[in-house]
Enzyme design. Sequence first.
Site, PDB file in Angstrom:
ATOM      1  N   HIS A  65       0.834  -1.206   0.000  1.00 22.25           N
ATOM      2  CA  HIS A  65       0.000   0.000   0.000  1.00 22.25           C
ATOM      3  C   HIS A  65       0.872   1.261   0.000  1.00 22.25           C
ATOM      4  CE1 HIS A  65      -2.930   3.073   0.979  1.00 22.25           C
ATOM      5  NE2 HIS A  65      -2.101   3.462   1.928  1.00 22.25           N
ATOM      6  N   HIS A  90       1.355   5.026  -2.721  1.00 18.86           N
ATOM      7  CA  HIS A  90       1.674   6.439  -2.497  1.00 18.86           C
ATOM      8  C   HIS A  90       2.851   6.978  -3.301  1.00 18.86           C
ATOM      9  CE1 HIS A  90      -1.054   7.453   0.832  1.00 18.86           C
ATOM     10  NE2 HIS A  90      -0.868   6.224   1.280  1.00 18.86           N
ATOM     11  N   GLU A 149      -5.694   9.584  -0.171  1.00 19.09           N
ATOM     12  CA  GLU A 149      -6.075   8.167  -0.124  1.00 19.09           C
ATOM     13  C   GLU A 149      -7.166   7.796  -1.126  1.00 19.09           C
ATOM     14  OE1 GLU A 149      -4.445   5.892   1.350  1.00 19.09           O
ATOM     15  OE2 GLU A 149      -3.406   6.820   3.037  1.00 19.09           O
ATOM     16  N   SER A 192      -4.422   0.740  -4.498  1.00 20.76           N
ATOM     17  CA  SER A 192      -3.881  -0.491  -3.921  1.00 20.76           C
ATOM     18  C   SER A 192      -4.978  -1.516  -3.633  1.00 20.76           C
ATOM     19  CB  SER A 192      -3.010  -0.203  -2.684  1.00 20.76           C
ATOM     20  OG  SER A 192      -3.652   0.653  -1.784  1.00 20.76           O
TER      21      SER A 192
HETATM   22 FE    FE Z   1      -2.042   5.378   2.828  1.00 26.23          FE
END
Ligand code: FE
Length: 288
Positions: free
Chosen positions: A126, A131, A172, A191
Amino acid sequence: MSNQFTKPPHARQDWTIDQGWRAYTDEEHKTWDVLYQLLMKVLTTRAAPEFLSGLEALDLHRGGIPEFERMSDELEALTGWRVVAVPGLVPDEVFFEHLANRRFPAGNFIRKPDQLDYIQEPDVFHDVFGHVPMLTDPVFADYMVAYGEGGLRSLRHASLKNLAALYWYTVEFGLIQTNQGLRIYGAGIVSSPAESVFSLEDPSPNRVAFDLRRLMRTDYRIDDFQQTYFVIESYDQLFRATVDTDFGPLYADLQGEFDFKPEDVVATDKVISKGTQAYANKGGRFAA
Ligand code: FE
Ligand code: PHE
């Protein structure tokens, strides 16, 4: 994001640890590869161009869990950011301090093969796959720095909750309008294979144009797909709207509370698509 708890003894003062890249097993590298392939099947036509070019720029397609030092050297040359290893979630202040200094803290562990779809704590997949690609975009990279600085400030206002909603609905779970239609830039979406499809194509969730004040007043779900996604027009819009606004008065106004539920559509919204909320109403991921 993060919580308060005690620092493991092997972590440094700033909570960083060695990634321990050599200690990853073949099975752990394979988990990365399986997830990577699974995600790319859905993301090539759904992720934001900046996310996809970020993966390429950092050679994340090479296979196996990336070595942070190697990846950070490439990332630093582009936007000045580095990725540092942490044991898991870190205290808010530590997290913001890292961001403000262009360091992205990433968990070094990877989920078990039976947790491919859902994990509670962000792992290396993730954190890095989700990111790091966006940190190759100069404007988004600067937004993340500003967010870290703003985070330190929010702690002094006891207004982290409202600022956390901003992170949630952008970093996010953000969507962006492009020439090819809506695309995903949020790390929590990219993700997750299932949410990548859901966020763009399912009739359930609302899709609403980004509006800073509205979004910071809105509660969010941490245990299931989002009920509302906010859509930006550009990273520049996001950067300008947040950096040019003094959050002080906003924090004073909101008092650390939310006015809107995750599923609300409000009168001032520029609605892109109003959701049926069928998925959530059926009980979401807990539905029989
Ligand atoms: Fe995160
Ligand atoms: N402008 C915000 C403040 O006054 C800081 C901030 C910038 C927060 C960008 C998030 C993103 O605190």
